[in-house]
Design a protein around this motif. Sequence first.
Motif, short mmCIF file in Angstrom:
data_model
loop_
_atom_site.label_atom_id
_atom_site.label_comp_id
_atom_site.label_asym_id
_atom_site.label_seq_id
_atom_site.Cartn_x
_atom_site.Cartn_y
_atom_site.Cartn_z
N VAL A 178 79.82 6.51 37.23
CA VAL A 178 78.51 6.67 37.85
C VAL A 178 77.64 7.48 36.90
CG1 VAL A 178 79.25 6.44 40.24
CG2 VAL A 178 79.40 8.66 39.14
N SER A 179 76.37 7.09 36.77
CA SER A 179 75.53 7.76 35.79
C SER A 179 74.07 7.73 36.21
CB SER A 179 75.68 7.12 34.41
OG SER A 179 75.29 5.76 34.45
N ASN A 180 73.32 8.66 35.63
CA ASN A 180 71.87 8.61 35.68
C ASN A 180 71.37 9.03 34.30
OD1 ASN A 180 71.96 11.46 35.62
ND2 ASN A 180 71.77 11.62 37.85
N ALA A 181 70.09 9.29 34.18
CA ALA A 181 69.53 9.56 32.85
C ALA A 181 70.03 10.85 32.23
CB ALA A 181 68.01 9.58 32.94
N VAL A 182 70.60 11.75 33.02
CA VAL A 182 70.97 13.07 32.49
C VAL A 182 72.45 13.40 32.63
CG1 VAL A 182 68.65 13.97 32.90
CG2 VAL A 182 70.41 14.24 34.67
N SER A 183 73.23 12.56 33.31
CA SER A 183 74.64 12.90 33.52
C SER A 183 75.46 11.66 33.83
CB SER A 183 74.79 13.92 34.66
OG SER A 183 74.29 13.36 35.88
N ALA A 184 76.77 11.81 33.73
CA ALA A 184 77.69 10.71 34.03
C ALA A 184 79.05 11.28 34.38
CB ALA A 184 77.80 9.74 32.87
N MET A 185 79.77 10.60 35.27
CA MET A 185 81.14 10.97 35.64
C MET A 185 81.94 9.70 35.88
SD MET A 185 81.24 14.24 38.24
CE MET A 185 83.05 14.33 38.11
N THR A 186 83.23 9.79 35.63
CA THR A 186 84.12 8.66 35.87
C THR A 186 85.21 9.06 36.86
OG1 THR A 186 83.72 7.75 33.66
CG2 THR A 186 85.69 6.99 34.82
N ALA A 187 85.37 8.26 37.89
CA ALA A 187 86.42 8.47 38.89
C ALA A 187 87.49 7.41 38.71
CB ALA A 187 85.83 8.40 40.30
N ALA A 188 88.72 7.72 39.14
CA ALA A 188 89.84 6.78 38.99
C ALA A 188 90.60 6.66 40.30
CB ALA A 188 90.78 7.25 37.88
#
Length: 329
Positions: A203-213
């Motif tokens: 999941v991301s936007n213009a200033v950050s991102a994270m990945t879930a598993a």
Amino acid sequence: MEYHIIATLSLVLSGMCVGGSILPAGPLSGAAGGAVLFSTTLEPTTRPFISVGWSFRGRNFITYTVTGSDFVDEAYAARVTLDRTTGSLQLRDLVLGDSGDYLVSITPDGEQQKTGTMQLNVYAPITGASISNPASSATLIAGQSAATLTCDAAAGNVSTREWMQNGRPLLPSPDRVTFSADAKMLYMNPVLSDNHGNYQCRVSNAVSAMTAAYNLTVNYGPQNMSIVGPREAALGIRVLLRCSADSVPPPTYRWALDGNDTRVTTSTYVVERMEESHAGNYTCTVNNRVTKLQNSTVIYLRASGSAPYWSFTLLLILSLNVGESLLTC
């Protein structure tokens, strides 16, 4: 001079432009709590600007004039820094309410007024990315069950979602694997053996991102059975027959020789010393306790007429005896 300031502010508020924009094409993105820099395209000058004015949503919040009649809105006093040589502006401690259009108007000494507009989008950084399965307690069986996975974040503006399986992009298939319009939901109906594995959602936007598993267990098989081992073995040698099958969970094994149960319940059948009685059809049967499916495969093992492992020693003794006989002749 007051009339000049009023005219300058009127241009800013109205969004009128004299010449090209002195702000680059936007939009500009910033993270809540962070800072952004509105950089003008003007080169630093040693000659003070006649005036500089910045406004937001039609409200002037900072002005600077060569006469020293400066003004900074109280709400911005601790959050802005103006570069008086270029007119660039730094805005700090961003909040979501700072999103919108910013206008600048600058009158250089001896030149016409220059203006520019820039859109700022402030995003809350993404936190708490996760993949959930509303039916996580359900037992999934290949070809029989359906599954739905949901990708979301606890906080933050999610602009995009990217799904992967085992580290590779997950592509939709019209008949079985589909996504919701915003890619928040992943639907698999029915699940198959290749749906078993680890899923990731970025999941991301213009200033950050994270990945879930998330590990999805799809019970399937047994399938793709095989027995690895020799089809012919010399008398007296040790023989290994290894049975394998794709299965989740791992299957149970049972071996039979010419239809007779051998009581061997491991994946490997061991013949410690090959004899004629060990020749025949070896059947490996596997069972999956969850899918309730069973499969089997057969290999024929033939006993060859080769001498046992001690024959080389015997031949060596015989050759020595023959040699001694020749010497005495």
